[in-house]
Design an enzyme around this catalytic site. Sequence first.
Site: not given
Ligand code: AMP
Length: 112
Positions: A85, A92, A98
């Site tokens: 994303n 995002q 990531h």
């Molecule tokens: P995005 O929306 O593509 O930026 O994805 C961010 C991702 O990070 C989401 O799927 C969240 O569930 C995940 N996320 C946020 N905080 C944490 C955390 N502390 N540990 C693991 N995953 C996380």
Amino acid sequence: MSCIFCKIIDGSIPSTAVYEDELCYAFADLHPQAPVHVLVAPREHIASVDDTDQSDGLLLGHLLWAASEVAREKGLAKGYRLVVNAGEDGGQTVDHLHVHLLGGRPLTWPPG
Ligand code: AMP
Ligand code: ZN
């Protein structure tokens, strides 16, 4: 340093490690959207794929390879999806590049 994924990578915020090497760290997503939901992040802070240039090509390729390696280790022989994303319209929410690895169930297309 306020980036949550940098803190995960340096160990100051706990996470469930899935794979790691000198370039990247892969960990379980806190809010999984599929039976397997892993995030693969570069150790280096890069806010978005939109902030990369051609010199980042090897690192970007490595992230895809690492995600596919986790998929093989997780036994996702029926398939899986890799998602990056980017930005507000891309959905995002964490500004540290990531790759999402999603698998373990049939995934619909197109995504929302
Ligand atoms: P995005 O929306 O593509 O930026 O994805 C961010 C991702 O990070 C989401 O799927 C969240 O569930 C995940 N996320 C946020 N905080 C944490 C955390 N502390 N540990 C693991 N995953 C996380
Ligand atoms: Zn970061």
